[in-house]
Design a protein around this motif. Structure first.
Motif, PDB file in Angstrom:
ATOM      1  N   VAL A 105       0.863  -1.178   0.000  1.00  0.00           N
ATOM      2  CA  VAL A 105       0.000   0.000   0.000  1.00  0.00           C
ATOM      3  C   VAL A 105       0.898   1.226   0.000  1.00  0.00           C
ATOM      4  CG1 VAL A 105      -1.768   1.299   1.238  1.00  0.00           C
ATOM      5  CG2 VAL A 105      -1.814  -1.216   1.258  1.00  0.00           C
ATOM      6  N   VAL A 106       0.691   2.122  -0.955  1.00  0.00           N
ATOM      7  CA  VAL A 106       1.465   3.359  -1.047  1.00  0.00           C
ATOM      8  C   VAL A 106       0.497   4.524  -0.915  1.00  0.00           C
ATOM      9  CG1 VAL A 106       2.913   4.794  -2.526  1.00  0.00           C
ATOM     10  CG2 VAL A 106       3.235   2.300  -2.504  1.00  0.00           C
ATOM     11  N   ILE A 107       0.773   5.410   0.042  1.00  0.00           N
ATOM     12  CA  ILE A 107      -0.080   6.569   0.299  1.00  0.00           C
ATOM     13  C   ILE A 107       0.805   7.807   0.272  1.00  0.00           C
ATOM     14  CG2 ILE A 107      -1.681   7.658   1.915  1.00  0.00           C
ATOM     15  CD1 ILE A 107      -2.093   4.837   3.151  1.00  0.00           C
ATOM     16  N   CYS A 108       0.463   8.772  -0.575  1.00  0.00           N
ATOM     17  CA  CYS A 108       1.316   9.947  -0.665  1.00  0.00           C
ATOM     18  C   CYS A 108       0.491  11.191  -0.967  1.00  0.00           C
ATOM     19  CB  CYS A 108       2.416   9.766  -1.706  1.00  0.00           C
ATOM     20  SG  CYS A 108       1.937   8.968  -3.236  1.00  0.00           S
ATOM     21  N   GLY A 109       1.059  12.325  -0.599  1.00  0.00           N
ATOM     22  CA  GLY A 109       0.392  13.592  -0.826  1.00  0.00           C
ATOM     23  C   GLY A 109       1.319  14.576  -1.497  1.00  0.00           C
ATOM     24  N   GLY A 110       0.868  15.202  -2.585  1.00  0.00           N
ATOM     25  CA  GLY A 110       1.646  16.224  -3.273  1.00  0.00           C
ATOM     26  C   GLY A 110       2.989  15.708  -3.744  1.00  0.00           C
ATOM     27  N   THR A 111       4.052  16.450  -3.425  1.00  0.00           N
ATOM     28  CA  THR A 111       5.395  16.037  -3.841  1.00  0.00           C
ATOM     29  C   THR A 111       5.874  14.810  -3.093  1.00  0.00           C
ATOM     30  OG1 THR A 111       6.340  17.640  -2.284  1.00  0.00           O
ATOM     31  CG2 THR A 111       6.106  18.341  -4.588  1.00  0.00           C
ATOM     32  N   GLY A 112       5.088  14.329  -2.121  1.00  0.00           N
ATOM     33  CA  GLY A 112       5.436  13.087  -1.444  1.00  0.00           C
ATOM     34  C   GLY A 112       5.474  11.896  -2.381  1.00  0.00           C
ATOM     35  N   MET A 113       4.854  12.033  -3.559  1.00  0.00           N
ATOM     36  CA  MET A 113       4.915  10.939  -4.513  1.00  0.00           C
ATOM     37  C   MET A 113       6.300  10.818  -5.146  1.00  0.00           C
ATOM     38  SD  MET A 113       2.466  10.110  -7.767  1.00  0.00           S
ATOM     39  CE  MET A 113       2.752   8.617  -8.729  1.00  0.00           C
ATOM     40  N   ALA A 114       7.057  11.915  -5.170  1.00  0.00           N
ATOM     41  CA  ALA A 114       8.350  11.915  -5.855  1.00  0.00           C
ATOM     42  C   ALA A 114       9.305  10.843  -5.321  1.00  0.00           C
ATOM     43  CB  ALA A 114       8.975  13.303  -5.780  1.00  0.00           C
ATOM     44  N   PRO A 115       9.563  10.773  -4.011  1.00  0.00           N
ATOM     45  CA  PRO A 115      10.496   9.751  -3.534  1.00  0.00           C
ATOM     46  C   PRO A 115       9.952   8.325  -3.617  1.00  0.00           C
ATOM     47  CG  PRO A 115       9.567  10.959  -1.689  1.00  0.00           C
ATOM     48  CD  PRO A 115       9.143  11.685  -2.932  1.00  0.00           C
ATOM     49  N   LEU A 116       8.641   8.172  -3.791  1.00  0.00           N
ATOM     50  CA  LEU A 116       8.051   6.834  -3.901  1.00  0.00           C
ATOM     51  C   LEU A 116       7.937   6.369  -5.350  1.00  0.00           C
ATOM     52  CD1 LEU A 116       5.231   7.197  -1.232  1.00  0.00           C
ATOM     53  CD2 LEU A 116       7.189   5.654  -1.095  1.00  0.00           C
TER      54      LEU A 116
END
Length: 262
Positions: A105-116
């Motif tokens: 499960v991957v949960i990210c917000g805004g630029t938080g997606m960049a490192p994932l």
């Protein structure tokens, strides 16, 4: 002996405009890196800032950068064939090898997606190595959406929920990522991991929502994407209690991270 504090010059190969405020810089680099490590990017006489790797390939790394201050304004003035100074890589990484063979499960917000994004691409390119991948990611509005092409690509193989904070748009739900965590079937997973990256408040609330929906603390991983300055545990800017984020992190299991949120 190599000086780990000495920036090295690297050639910018390509600049990709993601939004009005975020660009991705592709930089020549040919040494190994781990998932979610970061570099200190700099321009001489202007400053430096820690930026996580958002993409990698043969002979290059990518960094997705938001224009927020003097240094990033300077970086946004650079283009292909210009020089960007870097030192690193620093920090630990998500335990991706342990993610394999399980539900993710991957949960990210805004630029938080960049490192994932490098992790997501790893599982997209090798779909047989995970039982399933569930991706929930949110942005402020349609003008803040990052990585549109890859969002469309991930939707082909992953269970995806894309949302916008305050509006609806084709392909997006309205609301915050935390509102949709209840749709993750934690009770059906034999073994799983959760990776969360975003602003600290968002990560804390998302982790709590996962716990409320049946996730276990030791299955949750978060990444602290701020406060780091020297990158090697000398300046103390990133220290929270007795923990140096740049050395002990930036990735932490929630069993420890729950005591680091401030």
């Amino acid at each position: 002996m190599e000086n780990i504090m000495l920036p090295q010059a690297h050639k910018i190969l390509k600049v990709l405009r993601e939004t009005q405020a975020e660009y991705t810089f592709r930089v020549a680099y040919d040494r190994p890196t781990a998932y979610n490590q970061f570099f200190q990017l700099s321009i001489p006489k202007i400053g430096e800032a820690p930026i996580s790797i958002s993409g990698r390939g043969v002979g290059y790394l990518e960094f997705t950068i938001r224009k927020t201050g003097r240094l990033t304004n300077g970086i946004f003035g650079l283009g292909p064939n210009d020089t960007l100074f870097m030192r690193g890589p620093y920090g630990n990484s998500f335990p991706v090898a342990d993610f394999e063979g399980k539900d993710l499960v991957v949960i990210c917000g805004g630029t938080g997606m960049a490192p994932l994004k490098t992790i997501l691409n790893h599982f997209y390119d090798h779909p047989a190595i995970a039982r399933s991948v569930h991706l929930i990611t949110g942005f402020k509005d349609v003008n803040a959406v990052l990585f549109s092409d890859e969002l469309a690509k991930f939707a082909q193989k992953f269970h995806t929920i894309y949302c916008l904070d305050n509006m609806e748009a084709p392909g997006f739900h309205q609301g915050f990522v935390t509102q949709y965590i209840k749709e993750i079937p934690f009770a059906d997973f034999a073994d799983y991991n959760v990776a969360i990256v975003g602003p600290p408040v968002m990560m804390g609330l998302a982790a709590q929502e996962c716990l409320a929906n049946g996730a276990q603390e030791d299955k949750i991983w978060v990444s602290f994407e701020r406060r780091m300055s020297c990158g090697v545990g000398k300046c103390g800017h990133c220290k929270i209690n007795g923990t140096y984020v740049c050395l002990d992190g930036p990735v932490f299991n929630y069993t420890k991270a729950k005591n680091l949120f401030d």
